[in-house]
Structure formats: C-alpha cells, structure tokens
Design a protein around this motif. Structure first.
Motif, PDB file in Angstrom:
ATOM      1  N   GLN A 145      40.354  49.595  48.743  1.00 20.78           N
ATOM      2  CA  GLN A 145      40.293  50.245  47.436  1.00 20.78           C
ATOM      3  C   GLN A 145      39.073  51.154  47.372  1.00 20.78           C
ATOM      4  N   SER A 146      39.298  52.450  47.169  1.00 22.01           N
ATOM      5  CA  SER A 146      38.195  53.391  46.993  1.00 22.01           C
ATOM      6  C   SER A 146      37.923  53.563  45.509  1.00 22.01           C
ATOM      7  N   ILE A 147      36.638  53.528  45.153  1.00 22.32           N
ATOM      8  CA  ILE A 147      36.234  53.673  43.754  1.00 22.32           C
ATOM      9  C   ILE A 147      35.164  54.754  43.663  1.00 22.32           C
ATOM     10  N   PHE A 148      35.352  55.705  42.756  1.00 22.87           N
ATOM     11  CA  PHE A 148      34.353  56.745  42.524  1.00 22.87           C
ATOM     12  C   PHE A 148      33.472  56.299  41.368  1.00 22.87           C
ATOM     13  N   GLY A 149      32.198  56.088  41.661  1.00 20.87           N
ATOM     14  CA  GLY A 149      31.298  55.622  40.612  1.00 20.87           C
ATOM     15  C   GLY A 149      29.939  55.260  41.161  1.00 20.87           C
ATOM     16  N   LYS A 150      29.160  54.568  40.352  1.00 23.71           N
ATOM     17  CA  LYS A 150      27.800  54.191  40.716  1.00 23.71           C
ATOM     18  C   LYS A 150      27.830  52.973  41.630  1.00 23.71           C
ATOM     19  N   ARG A 151      27.159  53.093  42.785  1.00 15.99           N
ATOM     20  CA  ARG A 151      27.178  52.031  43.783  1.00 15.99           C
ATOM     21  C   ARG A 151      26.559  50.745  43.228  1.00 15.99           C
ATOM     22  N   GLY A 152      27.221  49.646  43.454  1.00 20.34           N
ATOM     23  CA  GLY A 152      26.759  48.361  42.952  1.00 20.34           C
ATOM     24  C   GLY A 152      27.420  48.018  41.636  1.00 20.34           C
ATOM     25  N   TYR A 153      27.314  48.919  40.679  1.00 21.59           N
ATOM     26  CA  TYR A 153      27.942  48.687  39.379  1.00 21.59           C
ATOM     27  C   TYR A 153      29.459  48.681  39.517  1.00 21.59           C
ATOM     28  N   SER A 154      29.993  49.655  40.292  1.00 25.17           N
ATOM     29  CA  SER A 154      31.444  49.804  40.400  1.00 25.17           C
ATOM     30  C   SER A 154      32.103  48.600  41.055  1.00 25.17           C
ATOM     31  N   ILE A 155      31.544  48.133  42.166  1.00 30.48           N
ATOM     32  CA  ILE A 155      32.156  47.003  42.869  1.00 30.48           C
ATOM     33  C   ILE A 155      31.983  45.714  42.073  1.00 30.48           C
ATOM     34  N   GLY A 156      30.857  45.589  41.367  1.00 29.60           N
ATOM     35  CA  GLY A 156      30.656  44.416  40.515  1.00 29.60           C
ATOM     36  C   GLY A 156      31.667  44.380  39.392  1.00 29.60           C
ATOM     37  N   ILE A 169      10.766  47.542  45.717  1.00 32.95           N
ATOM     38  CA  ILE A 169      10.876  46.627  44.574  1.00 32.95           C
ATOM     39  C   ILE A 169      12.204  45.892  44.676  1.00 32.95           C
ATOM     40  N   PHE A 170      13.285  46.651  44.730  1.00 33.25           N
ATOM     41  CA  PHE A 170      14.615  46.077  44.968  1.00 33.25           C
ATOM     42  C   PHE A 170      15.642  47.200  45.006  1.00 33.25           C
ATOM     43  N   PRO A 171      16.570  47.180  45.957  1.00 36.72           N
ATOM     44  CA  PRO A 171      17.567  48.240  46.055  1.00 36.72           C
ATOM     45  C   PRO A 171      18.388  48.356  44.782  1.00 36.72           C
ATOM     46  N   HIS A 172      18.777  49.577  44.471  1.00 37.13           N
ATOM     47  CA  HIS A 172      19.432  49.817  43.190  1.00 37.13           C
ATOM     48  C   HIS A 172      20.857  49.269  43.117  1.00 37.13           C
ATOM     49  N   ASP A 173      21.590  49.252  44.253  1.00 42.75           N
ATOM     50  CA  ASP A 173      22.971  48.790  44.186  1.00 42.75           C
ATOM     51  C   ASP A 173      23.070  47.311  43.838  1.00 42.75           C
ATOM     52  N   LEU A 174      22.262  46.465  44.502  1.00 35.30           N
ATOM     53  CA  LEU A 174      22.294  45.041  44.181  1.00 35.30           C
ATOM     54  C   LEU A 174      21.637  44.743  42.843  1.00 35.30           C
ATOM     55  N   GLU A 175      20.796  45.648  42.367  1.00 36.62           N
ATOM     56  CA  GLU A 175      20.168  45.459  41.057  1.00 36.62           C
ATOM     57  C   GLU A 175      21.234  45.332  39.978  1.00 36.62           C
ATOM     58  N   TYR A 176      22.259  46.164  40.049  1.00 38.24           N
ATOM     59  CA  TYR A 176      23.342  46.093  39.063  1.00 38.24           C
ATOM     60  C   TYR A 176      24.053  44.747  39.128  1.00 38.24           C
ATOM     61  N   ILE A 177      24.294  44.266  40.336  1.00 34.45           N
ATOM     62  CA  ILE A 177      25.035  43.017  40.508  1.00 34.45           C
ATOM     63  C   ILE A 177      24.215  41.819  40.049  1.00 34.45           C
ATOM     64  N   LEU A 178      22.925  41.783  40.431  1.00 32.28           N
ATOM     65  CA  LEU A 178      22.092  40.646  40.063  1.00 32.28           C
ATOM     66  C   LEU A 178      21.757  40.625  38.572  1.00 32.28           C
ATOM     67  N   SER A 179      21.818  41.783  37.933  1.00 35.73           N
ATOM     68  CA  SER A 179      21.525  41.812  36.499  1.00 35.73           C
ATOM     69  C   SER A 179      22.663  41.212  35.686  1.00 35.73           C
ATOM     70  N   ASP A 180      23.866  41.168  36.261  1.00 35.10           N
ATOM     71  CA  ASP A 180      25.013  40.573  35.563  1.00 35.10           C
ATOM     72  C   ASP A 180      26.018  40.132  36.624  1.00 35.10           C
ATOM     73  N   LEU A 181      25.769  38.979  37.228  1.00 33.41           N
ATOM     74  CA  LEU A 181      26.616  38.510  38.322  1.00 33.41           C
ATOM     75  C   LEU A 181      28.076  38.404  37.885  1.00 33.41           C
ATOM     76  N   PRO A 182      28.975  39.110  38.574  1.00 33.38           N
ATOM     77  CA  PRO A 182      30.381  39.078  38.185  1.00 33.38           C
ATOM     78  C   PRO A 182      31.102  37.822  38.651  1.00 33.38           C
ATOM     79  N   THR A 183      30.604  37.203  39.715  1.00 33.50           N
ATOM     80  CA  THR A 183      31.188  36.004  40.298  1.00 33.50           C
ATOM     81  C   THR A 183      30.197  35.474  41.327  1.00 33.50           C
ATOM     82  N   ASP A 184      30.575  34.476  42.113  1.00 33.27           N
ATOM     83  CA  ASP A 184      29.691  34.028  43.185  1.00 33.27           C
ATOM     84  C   ASP A 184      29.511  35.184  44.174  1.00 33.27           C
ATOM     85  N   VAL A 185      28.300  35.334  44.688  1.00 33.80           N
ATOM     86  CA  VAL A 185      27.986  36.481  45.552  1.00 33.80           C
ATOM     87  C   VAL A 185      27.395  35.996  46.876  1.00 33.80           C
TER      88      VAL A 185
END
Length: 275
Positions: free
Chosen positions: A219-230, A255-271
């Motif tokens: 699945q290809s998604i056009f959007g912000k990395r990290g936020y989109s897959i989360g 400090i912390f990569p931006h893509d995982l920042e989106y995921i860790l700020s609101d975990l969508p499921t177990d990661v």
C-alpha cells in the motif's frame, strides 16, 4: 533469531498482562526471559513476582529477575547490551497519566540507543489475543529488507497470516502544484507512476525474504512519514506495527527522528522497532 528477551518490570496495574505477554513471546521463540526492575528491591515486590510466576504459563526456557537502582532507560540499555539481548519489551500506557513517562522519555531514549529491537506494548492481555494483521514500513532505506525479514520471521512464529507493507511517499516528491484540471491530471498520472515504481521496488526487497504462505499486500500512501503509517495502522486495526529503527541524520534528529515521533506521541497499536 530471538534467543534472549528482556522485559521491563514496573509494578503497575498492567504488570500481570505485560509479564504474561512476555512469557508467551519467550515460549513462542523458545527464548530465555530476563525481567529488569529499576528500583528498590522489597520483600513485597519479590512475593508479587513469585505469585505471578506461579500463575503464569509454564516457561520453556529459564527466567531471571534483575533488580537495580538507577536511571530506568540507562539501566535497561546497559543490561540489554551486557547480556546481548535480541529483543527488549516495554509496557506502555496509552493516554494515561504515566503514558508520557513510559513512552515519552524512556521509550524515546531506549529506541534511540537500544542495541536490539524494541517491542512497545500498549494493549497487553493476560489471555492471548491472536495477531491477525501486521503492518510493516516499506521505506526506501538500506535497513528495510532486514525489517521485512524480521517482520515475516515474527509473523510466522505468531501465526499471523496477513501482512501489509506500507510505503509512505512525501507529497512533495510529486513536484506538481495542482491548480486546475490539467495539473490535477498530471498529479494523478505522477502518483500512479510513482506508486508503480515503489511497488516494483518493494517486490525486489521481498525477493530475499521468506514470506511463507502469508497473504502480502502493498500500500502506497502520500503523506507525512510516520503519521501516515500510524494512521493507517489505526484505521485498519492492525495488531502490530513494525518499523525501522531511528537513524541520526542531522543535529535535530539527535533528539529523536521525526517519523517515529508521530507514532510514539500517539501509539496506534503495539509497535516493534527493528534494530
């Protein structure tokens, strides 16, 4: 291969569920399990852990408990490094008072410095909940094939038969500003071509991966990395999201990569973050 697992033990309301999940995983991989508690060792805590062990599923390999004072993240990282762990499990509380403590400061530091892969649990269960759908990142990155290999290795052991590989494409990569029907058509064609190219790349990545009889979707998604897959993992109600480990690419990313920042700020499921 997962031969040695470390689980962080916090005497919180989720202790039993986190501990049982860790034991089941250890049994699944026939791995040694090591519990690490950062804090004061007391008789009450020892008795609580002993009671849990008696009520837990029978372990195939040995269990060891380590009690140590210090900074939680540093102690866990040092222990994982010293013992050459293959997987580190951290129980995370989603949208609760302790959420920022476990997922914010500790998990960010651990995912950045851990010598091994890290599994973040946000919905642990005392009783086993089957893993039916796994979402894996398909980024164009030299670590992605290893992540895919790990994801399918884990999916086989968990009995997960459905895996979706998500490729996040930056909208800016289209290089088309939509302002009328003509540019809209150009953008649509560009998206289709880019999606086709990315699907071919992912298929080349999969050529060296043992997928077994797993049903695989790309699945290809056009959007912000990290936020989109989360967001995709949340909408599709995935049971596990598998991501590449963070990489330092600039001063800000220390400090912390931006893509995982989106995921860790609101975990969508177990990661699962693959090192």
């Amino acid at each position: 291969m997962i031969h040695k697992i470390i689980v962080g033990i916090a005497f919180s309301p989720n202790l039993k569920a986190n501990f049982f999940e860790a034991i089941r995983l250890a049994n699944t991989f026939n791995a040694e399990l090591i519990g690490v508690h950062v804090g004061v060792k007391t008789t009450a805590k020892e008795k609580e852990l002993e009671t849990l062990l008696k009520s837990a599923p029978l372990m195939k390999a040995k269990f060891t408990a380590i009690w140590q004072d210090g900074d939680p993240a540093n102690v866990i990282i040092e222990t994982a490094t010293e013992l050459r762990a293959d997987l580190l499990i951290i129980g995370a509380l989603q949208r609760e008072n302790l959420y920022k403590y476990y997922v914010g400061s500790i998990a960010r530091k651990i995912t950045r410095k851990s010598p091994c892969s890290v599994l973040l649990f946000i919905k642990p269960s005392v009783e086993r909940v089957p893993c039916n759908h796994m979402v894996v990142n398909g980024l164009e990155n030299h670590d992605t094939q290893k992540t895919l290999q790990t994801a399918f290795y884990v999916s086989r052991h968990l009995g997960c038969k459905r895996v979706t590989i998500v490729d996040e494409i930056d909208q800016k990569a289209l290089k088309v500003n939509v302002c009328d029907d003509k540019t809209l058509q150009e953008a649509t064609v560009a998206k289709e071509n880019m999606t086709h190219q990315e699907n071919e790349r992912i298929q080349r990545e999969l050529a060296g991966v043992n997928i077994g009889d797993t049903i695989v979707k790309t699945q290809s998604i056009f959007g912000k990395r990290g936020y989109s897959i989360g967001h995709y993992a949340k909408v599709k109600r995935a049971d596990l999201l598998v991501m590449n480990a963070p990489q330092k690419t600039s001063l800000l990313d220390r400090i912390f990569p931006h893509d995982l920042e989106y995921i860790l700020s609101d975990l969508p499921t177990d990661v699962l973050i693959v090192k």
